[in-house]
Design an enzyme around this catalytic site. Structure first.
Site, PDB file in Angstrom:
ATOM      1  N   CYS A   1      -3.381  -9.417   3.250  1.00 42.42           N
ATOM      2  CA  CYS A   1      -2.199  -8.844   3.890  1.00 42.42           C
ATOM      3  C   CYS A   1      -2.538  -7.763   4.907  1.00 42.42           C
ATOM      4  CB  CYS A   1      -1.280  -8.268   2.826  1.00 42.42           C
ATOM      5  SG  CYS A   1      -2.124  -7.168   1.698  1.00 42.42           S
TER       6      CYS A   1
ATOM      7  N   CYS B   1       3.648  -8.472   7.360  1.00 40.14           N
ATOM      8  CA  CYS B   1       2.821  -7.624   6.484  1.00 40.14           C
ATOM      9  C   CYS B   1       2.533  -6.269   7.145  1.00 40.14           C
ATOM     10  CB  CYS B   1       1.499  -8.309   6.160  1.00 40.14           C
ATOM     11  SG  CYS B   1       1.574  -9.549   4.849  1.00 40.14           S
TER      12      CYS B   1
ATOM     13  N   CYS C   1       4.576 -11.237  -2.463  1.00 39.85           N
ATOM     14  CA  CYS C   1       6.000 -11.351  -2.131  1.00 39.85           C
ATOM     15  C   CYS C   1       6.476 -12.775  -2.428  1.00 39.85           C
ATOM     16  CB  CYS C   1       6.216 -11.051  -0.656  1.00 39.85           C
ATOM     17  SG  CYS C   1       5.878  -9.350  -0.196  1.00 39.85           S
TER      18      CYS C   1
HETATM   19 FE1  SF4 Z   1       6.158 -10.358   4.592  1.00 37.58          FE
HETATM   20 FE2  SF4 Z   1       5.032 -12.286   3.131  1.00 37.58          FE
HETATM   21 FE3  SF4 Z   1       3.595 -10.149   3.955  1.00 37.58          FE
HETATM   22 FE4  SF4 Z   1       5.456  -9.914   2.063  1.00 37.58          FE
HETATM   23  S1  SF4 Z   1       3.531 -11.082   1.931  1.00 37.58           S
HETATM   24  S2  SF4 Z   1       5.157  -8.521   3.747  1.00 37.58           S
HETATM   25  S3  SF4 Z   1       7.050 -11.345   2.795  1.00 37.58           S
HETATM   26  S4  SF4 Z   1       4.512 -11.779   5.226  1.00 37.58           S
END
Ligand code: SF4
Length: 241
Positions: free
Chosen positions: A237, A129, A211
């Site tokens: 995130c 993230c 995501c």
């Molecule tokens: Fe990576 Fe998951 Fe964060 Fe998206 S939500 S940036 S895939 S860790």
């Protein structure tokens, strides 16, 4: 659509002045409507104000475009989105009076895999993230003095104290959360009244869309954000920390 940056009085304000402005506005606008809050942001910051959208729905973008036609709507394309999310972004760009700006990370997914190994999201989602969301947003927001989010107090305990206008000390920006006081019913009513675009996944068991590798459908009775980073202690995130 091009982006025109015009100067405002707040261009020359110091961080301390902007912080004071934000905190005062947070108090003054606590009981104001979402439209009034966004009108204040539009009048105060002009083109130095943007909306960020995850393309879960276009509610805040729609509200903001009424206050500031052609408003910049910033979308983070992590490279891991569901096709439906990219489709929603494209539809918003096509039909709404907004200027969609897509930010991408420094590395493609393939480049990140080569440097950090595959599926970093499974092994170290905080780093993933940080690389794919937090860093691009921080860079993308440098052109603005204020940004709006769709945070709501009822979404999770970590969001329960979200001010309608506050100071984002990490990014040194005014952070506007015009629908902080709204409930899901308020969102649904606005979507229905104005025919606002929404991500089709909302009708397919995903009340919160992130995501693809880090989002699952929620089960009956689960919290709306239970499908985000399910099975780990991670709940945010890092964009709103
Ligand atoms: Fe990576 Fe998951 Fe964060 Fe998206 S939500 S940036 S895939 S860790």
């Amino acid at each position: 659509m091009t982006t025109v940056r015009t100067g405002t009085d707040t261009d020359t304000d110091t961080d301390a002045q902007l912080k004071e402005l934000a905190e005062q506005a947070g108090r003054d606008l606590e009981d104001a409507s979402a439209q009034e809050i966004l009108q204040w942001a539009a009048d105060t910051f002009g083109r130095r104000f943007c909306v960020t959208s995850s393309m879960e729905d276009a509610v805040v973008a729609h509200l903001a475009s009424r206050a500031l036609p052609g408003v910049d709507v910033v979308f983070l394309d992590t490279g891991y989105h569901f096709p439906e999310t990219i489709g929603t972004r494209d539809a918003v760009e096509a039909v709404m009076d907004v200027n969609v700006i897509t930010l991408t990370p420094r590395q493609t997914v393939a480049e990140q895999d080569a440097e950090y190994g595959p599926k970093l999201h499974d092994r170290n989602p905080d780093l993933c993230c940080a690389l794919r969301k937090v860093a691009p947003l921080e860079q993308g927001l440098t052109a603005y003095r204020a940004w709006a989010t769709g945070l709501r107090r009822d979404e999770s305990p970590t969001r329960a104290n979200t001010p309608v206008v506050g100071w984002d000390a990490k990014r040194r920006k005014v952070k506007v959360s015009p629908i902080a006081r709204w409930t899901q019913d308020d969102v649904d009513a606005y979507v229905s009244e104005h025919g606002v675009l929404t991500n089709p996944l909302l009708m397919d068991g995903y009340p919160s869309v992130g995501c693809a590798p880090c989002t699952r459908r929620v089960l009956e009775g689960e919290d709306a954000r239970a499908g985000r980073w399910a099975g780990s202690a991670k709940t945010e995130c890092g964009l709103h920390g």
